[in-house]
Design a protein around this motif. Structure first.
Motif, PDB file in Angstrom:
ATOM      1  N   PHE A 285      18.921  44.371 -62.826  1.00 28.22           N
ATOM      2  CA  PHE A 285      18.102  44.182 -61.642  1.00 28.22           C
ATOM      3  C   PHE A 285      16.649  43.910 -62.032  1.00 28.22           C
ATOM      4  CE2 PHE A 285      15.231  45.911 -58.404  1.00 28.22           C
ATOM      5  CZ  PHE A 285      15.590  45.137 -57.313  1.00 28.22           C
ATOM      6  N   LYS A 286      16.142  44.687 -62.983  1.00 30.70           N
ATOM      7  CA  LYS A 286      14.740  44.498 -63.386  1.00 30.70           C
ATOM      8  C   LYS A 286      14.517  43.110 -63.975  1.00 30.70           C
ATOM      9  CE  LYS A 286      13.979  49.399 -64.403  1.00 30.70           C
ATOM     10  NZ  LYS A 286      13.644  50.393 -65.467  1.00 30.70           N
ATOM     11  N   GLU A 287      15.449  42.660 -64.838  1.00 30.31           N
ATOM     12  CA  GLU A 287      15.305  41.340 -65.430  1.00 30.31           C
ATOM     13  C   GLU A 287      15.572  40.253 -64.406  1.00 30.31           C
ATOM     14  OE1 GLU A 287      14.330  40.476 -68.441  1.00 30.31           O
ATOM     15  OE2 GLU A 287      14.044  42.537 -69.131  1.00 30.31           O
TER      16      GLU A 287
ATOM     17  N   VAL B 109      21.108  37.309 -68.716  1.00 30.32           N
ATOM     18  CA  VAL B 109      22.454  37.566 -69.230  1.00 30.32           C
ATOM     19  C   VAL B 109      22.356  38.802 -70.108  1.00 30.32           C
ATOM     20  CG1 VAL B 109      24.389  36.703 -70.567  1.00 30.32           C
ATOM     21  CG2 VAL B 109      23.042  35.108 -69.188  1.00 30.32           C
ATOM     22  N   GLY B 110      23.056  39.867 -69.744  1.00 28.93           N
ATOM     23  CA  GLY B 110      22.981  41.116 -70.483  1.00 28.93           C
ATOM     24  C   GLY B 110      24.113  41.267 -71.472  1.00 28.93           C
TER      25      GLY B 110
ATOM     26  N   PRO C 165       8.109  30.915 -52.106  1.00 25.44           N
ATOM     27  CA  PRO C 165       7.511  31.624 -53.250  1.00 25.44           C
ATOM     28  C   PRO C 165       7.889  33.104 -53.327  1.00 25.44           C
ATOM     29  CG  PRO C 165       5.893  31.399 -51.509  1.00 25.44           C
ATOM     30  CD  PRO C 165       7.133  30.698 -51.009  1.00 25.44           C
ATOM     31  N   THR C 166       8.674  33.606 -52.343  1.00 27.81           N
ATOM     32  CA  THR C 166       8.954  35.047 -52.267  1.00 27.81           C
ATOM     33  C   THR C 166      10.339  35.357 -52.832  1.00 27.81           C
ATOM     34  OG1 THR C 166       7.625  35.160 -50.258  1.00 27.81           O
ATOM     35  CG2 THR C 166       9.088  37.031 -50.720  1.00 27.81           C
ATOM     36  N   THR C 167      10.388  36.360 -53.713  1.00 28.45           N
ATOM     37  CA  THR C 167      11.669  36.851 -54.232  1.00 28.45           C
ATOM     38  C   THR C 167      12.162  37.925 -53.285  1.00 28.45           C
ATOM     39  OG1 THR C 167      11.000  36.407 -56.518  1.00 28.45           O
ATOM     40  CG2 THR C 167      12.828  37.928 -56.182  1.00 28.45           C
ATOM     41  N   ILE C 168      13.301  37.666 -52.653  1.00 24.19           N
ATOM     42  CA  ILE C 168      13.811  38.606 -51.645  1.00 24.19           C
ATOM     43  C   ILE C 168      14.939  39.478 -52.177  1.00 24.19           C
ATOM     44  CG2 ILE C 168      13.162  37.020 -49.797  1.00 24.19           C
ATOM     45  CD1 ILE C 168      16.150  36.314 -49.544  1.00 24.19           C
ATOM     46  N   GLY C 169      15.442  39.161 -53.365  1.00 23.30           N
ATOM     47  CA  GLY C 169      16.533  39.974 -53.891  1.00 23.30           C
ATOM     48  C   GLY C 169      17.080  39.422 -55.191  1.00 23.30           C
ATOM     49  N   VAL C 170      18.169  40.020 -55.638  1.00 22.87           N
ATOM     50  CA  VAL C 170      18.813  39.629 -56.894  1.00 22.87           C
ATOM     51  C   VAL C 170      20.309  39.555 -56.661  1.00 22.87           C
ATOM     52  CG1 VAL C 170      19.286  40.251 -59.282  1.00 22.87           C
ATOM     53  CG2 VAL C 170      17.029  40.692 -58.312  1.00 22.87           C
TER      54      VAL C 170
END
Length: 565
Positions: A136-138, A145-146, A180-185
């Motif tokens: 989530f943080k990345e 890719v983890g 321009p807004t990040t609303i989620g992942v």
């Protein structure tokens, strides 16, 4: 009873023993050599095949990671869905469809910007916070890719995997942006079972003579996949990447070649290592795929080839030995007959003759050649003596030519210092015995260095040859002319006193000055004159006084003659 020496055996036995031994030895060496070459080729081919399997596995894994990361990007870019809300029916439908398309997606979910899961496949984790999860943080910042990790929140919510091992996931996450807004992942937890299927598709069916296994290690060298459900057991045993960077075989691995490595279980395996060539920087996890096969199975065909080649070689050697013994027996029978006949002739038995042998063409000719042998040897001896005599004459002539060459100056054809010294010694001895005078003239070309520097050495050589020809034309046949070196010449005048030598020297100086060289122009020389003073005077002293007079002429302005003081 003592053993027989080799020379005590019959010719038949000696030939059979020697030839048989040579054939056996040669056959064994050739068989082993040929077998070893085949062995090396087979071993190399086995290593190449293993390397190809590892590289293909790496390509499939890299393609899979790229496809899943691309899937996460595509889901995150569906603005038409996300504008209706992260938990809209369209969002749930899109996630479910994506999971159905890729069954190894164990969980696909969407978390808002605060890390609360708003929508997920199967409704799992909806309403729970994932704000502390690395994906989530990345994923809030960029495509992520983890690496492989054990399940934490989903371990108790999902059905056990087919392999029976604990769940492990590879995470794929991408930010959802509206403008321009990040609303989620959006995140995908890919089941590690996908890797098992990829590896099984590339691994040959396990048989008695084939046992290829594929492993995956992470960037640190830790094991993350082992076949046959061995992952947990090998991890607990401490299995790591068997070929470390500081291993002596690292150079082979870097060159893309399989090598023999001892693994943690104590067995040696033919091991091929290939890095996973990531399709993009995001999916570059540094995995390394290792393919291995037990050495005894990988090289079994090579060992069988060597044994077969050795068996064929020994069989051929045995057959050749038997043939050699039969051939030697036939030959030795005729030789025994010839030896018995020769003994009878030696004993002067009447009516004895050399029998005609037929075992071979060579033995057949032997009986007829015995009578002619002595005549041919005598003829050959006489011819050799005549040849030695002719060679001796040629050698003497060559020695005379070499002696002449050693006493002659190559440039002018005059005597050199060595030849002059011989003539000087002879003239001195004659002068002492007869009481007649003996003089010499030393001659040197004026400014000869300037000629070489200005016109070159070829022109300088031509000046020296011109001086030599002038001396030969102006002097008597009884006079001795020599070139001592460089531009210095000497003339030995038998039956000539000091005044006579001075006159001759003056004539030589004037003759050279009157000549005109087409390149240099006027050439002058200087001369020094010396004469034998008494019976104790030697050639070196006379020559030294002549040189002193020559230097005096040089000092007085050149193109002149000076007499010894």
């Amino acid at each position: 009873m003592s053993l027989l020496r080799f020379s005590d055996h019959s010719l038949r036995s000696q030939i059979a023993l020697v030839f048989g031994t040579l054939v056996v030895g040669l056959a064994v060496l050739l068989s082993l050599g040929f077998g070893e070459l085949l062995k090396l080729r087979i071993e190399r081919d086995a290593g190449t095949a293993l390397q190809v399997i590892a590289e293909n596995a790496g390509k499939l894994l890299a393609n899979g990671l790229q496809e899943r990361s691309r899937e996460a990007e595509v889901l995150a870019a569906a603005e038409a869905v996300w504008t209706k809300g992260l938990d809209s029916a369209e969002a749930h439908h899109m996630l479910a469809r994506s999971q159905a398309t890729h069954p190894h997606s164990a969980w696909i979910g969407v978390a808002d910007a605060q890390g609360v899961v708003r929508a997920a496949t199967g409704g799992l984790l909806v309403g729970q916070s994932v704000a502390e999860r690395p994906w989530f943080k990345e994923g809030l910042q960029k495509l992520h890719v983890g690496d492989v990790h054990p399940a934490k929140l989903l371990e108790q919510l999902l059905a056990p995997p087919p392999s029976g091992e604990p769940y492990r996931f590879v995470d794929f996450a991408a930010p959802i942006r509206l403008g321009p807004t990040t609303i989620g992942v959006v995140a995908i937890h890919g089941s590690w079972e996908w890797t098992h299927e990829v590896m099984e598709s590339l691994t040959p069916v396990r048989t008695d003579d084939k046992a290829v296994e594929l492993f995956v290690f992470d960037r640190k060298g830790d094991l993350i996949y082992a076949p046959g459900g061995q992952t947990r057991a090998l991890l607990e045993a401490g299995q790591r990447l068997p070929v470390e960077a500081n291993n002596p075989v690292a150079s082979d691995r870097a060159a893309g070649r399989a090598v023999v490595v001892r693994w943690l279980d104590g067995r040696s395996y033919l091991t091929a290592t290939a890095p996973m060539q990531a399709r993009n920087s995001t999916s570059d996890l540094g995995w390394r795929i290792v393919a291995r096969e037990p050495v005894e199975l990988a090289f079994a065909e090579a060992h069988r080839t060597v044994q077969l080649a050795l068996a064929i070689g020994l069989g051929a050697a045995l057959l050749a030995s038997v043939l050699a013994w039969l051939a030697a027996r036939r030959l030795s029978d005729d030789l025994y007959a010839l030896a018995d006949a020769a003994s009878a002739v030696e004993a002067d038995k009447p009516g004895t003759r050399i029998p005609q042998a037929h075992s071979s063409r060579e033995v057949s000719k032997l009986s007829g050649a015995l009578g002619r042998m002595t005549h041919r040897l005598l003829t050959a001896h006489e011819a050799m003596e005549e040849k030695v005599r002719l060679r001796t004459l040629e050698l003497e002539a060559a020695n005379r030519a070499l002696d002449l060459q050693a006493r002659t100056d190559a440039l002018t054809g005059l005597l050199n210092r060595r030849g002059f010294e011989t003539q000087m010694a002879f003239a001195l001895a004659l002068a002492r015995r007869s009481g007649r005078p003996l003089s010499l003239i030393t001659v040197d070309v004026d400014h000869f260095k300037r000629v070489n520097d200005t016109y070159g050495h070829e022109t300088g050589d031509e000046v020296l040859r011109r001086l030599a020809r002038t001396l030969e034309m102006r002097l008597r046949n009884s006079d001795v002319i020599a070139r001592l070196g460089g531009e210095e010449f000497v003339v030995l005048l038998p039956d000539t006193d000091l005044l006579g030598a001075q006159a001759i020297a003056q004539a030589l100086v004037e003759a050279m000055a009157e000549q005109h060289d087409p390149v240099v122009g006027r050439i002058t020389v200087s001369a020094g004159v010396a004469s034998m003073r008494g019976l104790q005077d030697n050639g070196l002293d006379i020559l030294r006084r002549g040189d002193a007079a020559l230097y005096e002429a040089k000092g007085q302005g050149r193109n002149r003659v000076c007499v010894e003081a």
